[in-house]
Scaffold this active site. Sequence first.
Site, PDB file in Angstrom:
ATOM      1  N   SER A  23       0.841  -1.212   0.000  1.00 48.16           N
ATOM      2  CA  SER A  23       0.000   0.000   0.000  1.00 48.16           C
ATOM      3  C   SER A  23       0.867   1.249   0.000  1.00 48.16           C
ATOM      4  O   SER A  23       1.852   1.338   0.740  1.00 48.16           O
ATOM      5  CB  SER A  23      -0.875   0.041   1.263  1.00 48.16           C
ATOM      6  OG  SER A  23      -1.828  -0.979   1.240  1.00 48.16           O
ATOM      7  N   ILE A  24       0.446   2.243  -0.789  1.00 50.31           N
ATOM      8  CA  ILE A  24       1.145   3.537  -0.777  1.00 50.31           C
ATOM      9  C   ILE A  24       1.090   4.113   0.652  1.00 50.31           C
ATOM     10  O   ILE A  24       2.071   4.665   1.144  1.00 50.31           O
ATOM     11  CB  ILE A  24       0.505   4.502  -1.802  1.00 50.31           C
ATOM     12  CG1 ILE A  24       0.693   3.946  -3.225  1.00 50.31           C
ATOM     13  CG2 ILE A  24       1.116   5.894  -1.686  1.00 50.31           C
ATOM     14  CD1 ILE A  24      -0.083   4.691  -4.315  1.00 50.31           C
ATOM     15  N   VAL A  69     -15.581   3.479   5.169  1.00 47.91           N
ATOM     16  CA  VAL A  69     -16.123   4.790   4.785  1.00 47.91           C
ATOM     17  C   VAL A  69     -17.424   4.680   4.000  1.00 47.91           C
ATOM     18  O   VAL A  69     -18.057   5.686   3.700  1.00 47.91           O
ATOM     19  CB  VAL A  69     -15.090   5.638   3.996  1.00 47.91           C
ATOM     20  CG1 VAL A  69     -13.879   5.959   4.852  1.00 47.91           C
ATOM     21  CG2 VAL A  69     -14.681   4.957   2.695  1.00 47.91           C
ATOM     22  N   TYR A 161      -9.548   2.592 -16.966  1.00 52.93           N
ATOM     23  CA  TYR A 161      -9.653   3.210 -15.639  1.00 52.93           C
ATOM     24  C   TYR A 161     -11.113   3.587 -15.342  1.00 52.93           C
ATOM     25  O   TYR A 161     -11.502   3.710 -14.173  1.00 52.93           O
ATOM     26  CB  TYR A 161      -8.714   4.411 -15.554  1.00 52.93           C
ATOM     27  CG  TYR A 161      -8.288   4.747 -14.145  1.00 52.93           C
ATOM     28  CD1 TYR A 161      -7.431   3.910 -13.424  1.00 52.93           C
ATOM     29  CD2 TYR A 161      -8.757   5.892 -13.510  1.00 52.93           C
ATOM     30  CE1 TYR A 161      -7.058   4.222 -12.128  1.00 52.93           C
ATOM     31  CE2 TYR A 161      -8.378   6.205 -12.224  1.00 52.93           C
ATOM     32  CZ  TYR A 161      -7.527   5.364 -11.534  1.00 52.93           C
ATOM     33  OH  TYR A 161      -7.163   5.671 -10.252  1.00 52.93           O
ATOM     34  N   LYS A 168     -11.903  10.184  -9.360  1.00 51.61           N
ATOM     35  CA  LYS A 168     -10.698  10.988  -9.088  1.00 51.61           C
ATOM     36  C   LYS A 168     -10.935  12.458  -9.452  1.00 51.61           C
ATOM     37  O   LYS A 168     -10.415  13.355  -8.790  1.00 51.61           O
ATOM     38  CB  LYS A 168      -9.486  10.432  -9.837  1.00 51.61           C
ATOM     39  CG  LYS A 168      -8.995   9.071  -9.322  1.00 51.61           C
ATOM     40  CD  LYS A 168      -8.664   9.080  -7.843  1.00 51.61           C
ATOM     41  CE  LYS A 168      -7.956   7.809  -7.398  1.00 51.61           C
ATOM     42  NZ  LYS A 168      -7.870   7.687  -5.926  1.00 51.61           N
ATOM     43  N   ILE A 197       1.508   2.246  -9.819  1.00 54.84           N
ATOM     44  CA  ILE A 197       2.331   1.455  -8.888  1.00 54.84           C
ATOM     45  C   ILE A 197       1.565   0.163  -8.607  1.00 54.84           C
ATOM     46  O   ILE A 197       0.355   0.213  -8.331  1.00 54.84           O
ATOM     47  CB  ILE A 197       2.540   2.216  -7.548  1.00 54.84           C
ATOM     48  CG1 ILE A 197       3.213   3.571  -7.792  1.00 54.84           C
ATOM     49  CG2 ILE A 197       3.358   1.377  -6.569  1.00 54.84           C
ATOM     50  CD1 ILE A 197       3.303   4.449  -6.544  1.00 54.84           C
ATOM     51  N   THR A 199      -0.130  -2.342  -6.664  1.00 53.08           N
ATOM     52  CA  THR A 199      -0.675  -2.511  -5.307  1.00 53.08           C
ATOM     53  C   THR A 199      -1.947  -3.344  -5.438  1.00 53.08           C
ATOM     54  O   THR A 199      -2.360  -3.662  -6.559  1.00 53.08           O
ATOM     55  CB  THR A 199      -1.058  -1.139  -4.695  1.00 53.08           C
ATOM     56  OG1 THR A 199      -2.058  -0.549  -5.536  1.00 53.08           O
ATOM     57  CG2 THR A 199       0.122  -0.198  -4.552  1.00 53.08           C
ATOM     58  N   LEU A 200      -2.594  -3.617  -4.305  1.00 53.24           N
ATOM     59  CA  LEU A 200      -3.857  -4.373  -4.360  1.00 53.24           C
ATOM     60  C   LEU A 200      -4.886  -3.646  -5.214  1.00 53.24           C
ATOM     61  O   LEU A 200      -5.512  -4.241  -6.094  1.00 53.24           O
ATOM     62  CB  LEU A 200      -4.426  -4.514  -2.948  1.00 53.24           C
ATOM     63  CG  LEU A 200      -3.903  -5.631  -2.070  1.00 53.24           C
ATOM     64  CD1 LEU A 200      -4.549  -5.527  -0.693  1.00 53.24           C
ATOM     65  CD2 LEU A 200      -4.199  -6.991  -2.711  1.00 53.24           C
TER      66      LEU A 200
HETATM   67  P1  NAD Z   1      -4.286  -0.312  -1.722  1.00 54.19           P
HETATM   68  O1  NAD Z   1      -5.211  -1.369  -2.208  1.00 54.19           O
HETATM   69  O2  NAD Z   1      -3.131  -0.743  -0.942  1.00 54.19           O
HETATM   70  O3  NAD Z   1      -5.084   0.810  -0.921  1.00 54.19           O
HETATM   71  C1  NAD Z   1      -6.455   1.093  -1.133  1.00 54.19           C
HETATM   72  C2  NAD Z   1      -7.038   1.264   0.251  1.00 54.19           C
HETATM   73  O4  NAD Z   1      -8.403   1.691   0.186  1.00 54.19           O
HETATM   74  C3  NAD Z   1      -7.021  -0.050   1.057  1.00 54.19           C
HETATM   75  O5  NAD Z   1      -6.309   0.156   2.255  1.00 54.19           O
HETATM   76  C4  NAD Z   1      -8.484  -0.287   1.370  1.00 54.19           C
HETATM   77  O6  NAD Z   1      -8.686  -0.876   2.638  1.00 54.19           O
HETATM   78  C5  NAD Z   1      -9.025   1.128   1.319  1.00 54.19           C
HETATM   79  N1  NAD Z   1     -10.477   1.123   1.193  1.00 54.19           N
HETATM   80  C6  NAD Z   1     -11.212   0.689   0.119  1.00 54.19           C
HETATM   81  N2  NAD Z   1     -12.522   0.749   0.430  1.00 54.19           N
HETATM   82  C7  NAD Z   1     -12.605   1.219   1.712  1.00 54.19           C
HETATM   83  C8  NAD Z   1     -13.688   1.477   2.591  1.00 54.19           C
HETATM   84  N3  NAD Z   1     -14.979   1.245   2.244  1.00 54.19           N
HETATM   85  N4  NAD Z   1     -13.409   1.956   3.836  1.00 54.19           N
HETATM   86  C9  NAD Z   1     -12.132   2.181   4.213  1.00 54.19           C
HETATM   87  N5  NAD Z   1     -11.056   1.950   3.434  1.00 54.19           N
HETATM   88  C10 NAD Z   1     -11.305   1.463   2.193  1.00 54.19           C
HETATM   89  O7  NAD Z   1      -3.818   0.461  -3.060  1.00 54.19           O
HETATM   90  P2  NAD Z   1      -3.024   1.835  -3.267  1.00 54.19           P
HETATM   91  O8  NAD Z   1      -2.599   1.795  -4.692  1.00 54.19           O
HETATM   92  O9  NAD Z   1      -2.032   2.045  -2.194  1.00 54.19           O
HETATM   93  O10 NAD Z   1      -4.191   2.909  -3.185  1.00 54.19           O
HETATM   94  C11 NAD Z   1      -4.166   4.027  -2.325  1.00 54.19           C
HETATM   95  C12 NAD Z   1      -4.694   5.250  -3.060  1.00 54.19           C
HETATM   96  O11 NAD Z   1      -3.756   5.627  -4.068  1.00 54.19           O
HETATM   97  C13 NAD Z   1      -6.033   5.012  -3.774  1.00 54.19           C
HETATM   98  O12 NAD Z   1      -6.840   6.184  -3.651  1.00 54.19           O
HETATM   99  C14 NAD Z   1      -5.594   4.844  -5.216  1.00 54.19           C
HETATM  100  O13 NAD Z   1      -6.619   5.172  -6.146  1.00 54.19           O
HETATM  101  C15 NAD Z   1      -4.463   5.866  -5.265  1.00 54.19           C
HETATM  102  N6  NAD Z   1      -3.561   5.727  -6.411  1.00 54.19           N
HETATM  103  C16 NAD Z   1      -2.961   4.521  -6.682  1.00 54.19           C
HETATM  104  C17 NAD Z   1      -2.135   4.413  -7.780  1.00 54.19           C
HETATM  105  C18 NAD Z   1      -1.506   3.081  -8.127  1.00 54.19           C
HETATM  106  O14 NAD Z   1      -1.100   2.907  -9.288  1.00 54.19           O
HETATM  107  N7  NAD Z   1      -1.381   2.159  -7.209  1.00 54.19           N
HETATM  108  C19 NAD Z   1      -1.892   5.533  -8.617  1.00 54.19           C
HETATM  109  C20 NAD Z   1      -2.508   6.746  -8.308  1.00 54.19           C
HETATM  110  C21 NAD Z   1      -3.344   6.844  -7.196  1.00 54.19           C
END
Ligand code: NAD
Length: 267
Positions: A23-24, A69, A161, A168, A197, A199-200
């Site tokens: 996770s980020i 949430v 996407y 977003k 990146i 991630t899950l």
């Molecule tokens: P991740 O799967 O590790 O994190 C996503 C998180 O969202 C998880 O911890 C999950 O528990 C949480 N989540 C989802 N539904 C939820 C709910 N109902 N209540 C509480 N928490 C909830 O993946 P990530 O890539 O680290 O994503 C983190 C953020 O970064 C996200 O907003 C994602 O869109 C954004 N992002 C990711 C990327 C990428 O390529 N990985 C790029 C740009 C932005």
Amino acid sequence: MGDTILKLDGKTALVFGVASEESIAYAICKSLSSAGCNLVLGFQPRFRSRIQQLLPTLPKNTQIHPIDVNKPDSISNFYKSWQAESPGQKANIVIHAIGFAPREAFDRNLLFVDSDPIDTALRISAHSLQSILRSGLPHLAPESSTITLTYAASTRHVPSYGLMSIAKAALEAWVREIAARLGPDGHRVNAISAGPIKTLAASGIPGFEGILDHVERNSPLRRNVDQMDVAGAATWLASPLSSGVTAQVIHVDGGYSSTMVPEDVNR
Ligand code: NAD
């Protein structure tokens, strides 16, 4: 002249969005805690056992409290649970790294996706920033900094996407609107637009490997960013070093968002 050092000793960060080591938000936890922050994690209940496994890798005083949430009571229960453990503690930093869209939002032509999955994706991925800050307002320390995570598909089309692009775009609008309301009280709100990146959350996006490959070949830095690249920018945004920055979308993407025609167009 303002402070020019990274001063986060003893600050408290609420971090929403740790689900795994990839996770980020986990990288942001590592970076903030090495700068001296106390961590309070809000975790999605379905990831409880993973969070418990990660806990020993974070500072001893790290707190964990469940939050979904998608359920309004769960947001207020998070704050109750945190305040019960640390009465009167205030948050200097809020990390919102939450994103989700139901599977059918990716599998179907966006034009034919029903209202329910659209509502769910927007509630979880965009409006949750407002819900978290709305309930959290009484618990914010002066001059707090909130950081959310977004992606450049908010402003330009990215294949596959889909609905997340709309979520977003809404999230970035929330950043500007909330920053305008909280700015007069000294609070800052910004978004980091991260490059792709693994991630899950990313694993749910069809064709993600192709996007990684394309960005690596065509971004000015000729590489993909990783979690620590994003965590570095988040730590800067959390600190007084960025005291004049609010309502912004900061791109941490190896410069990819500055390009239009790909380098490999004629290859
Ligand atoms: P991740 O799967 O590790 O994190 C996503 C998180 O969202 C998880 O911890 C999950 O528990 C949480 N989540 C989802 N539904 C939820 C709910 N109902 N209540 C509480 N928490 C909830 O993946 P990530 O890539 O680290 O994503 C983190 C953020 O970064 C996200 O907003 C994602 O869109 C954004 N992002 C990711 C990327 C990428 O390529 N990985 C790029 C740009 C932005």
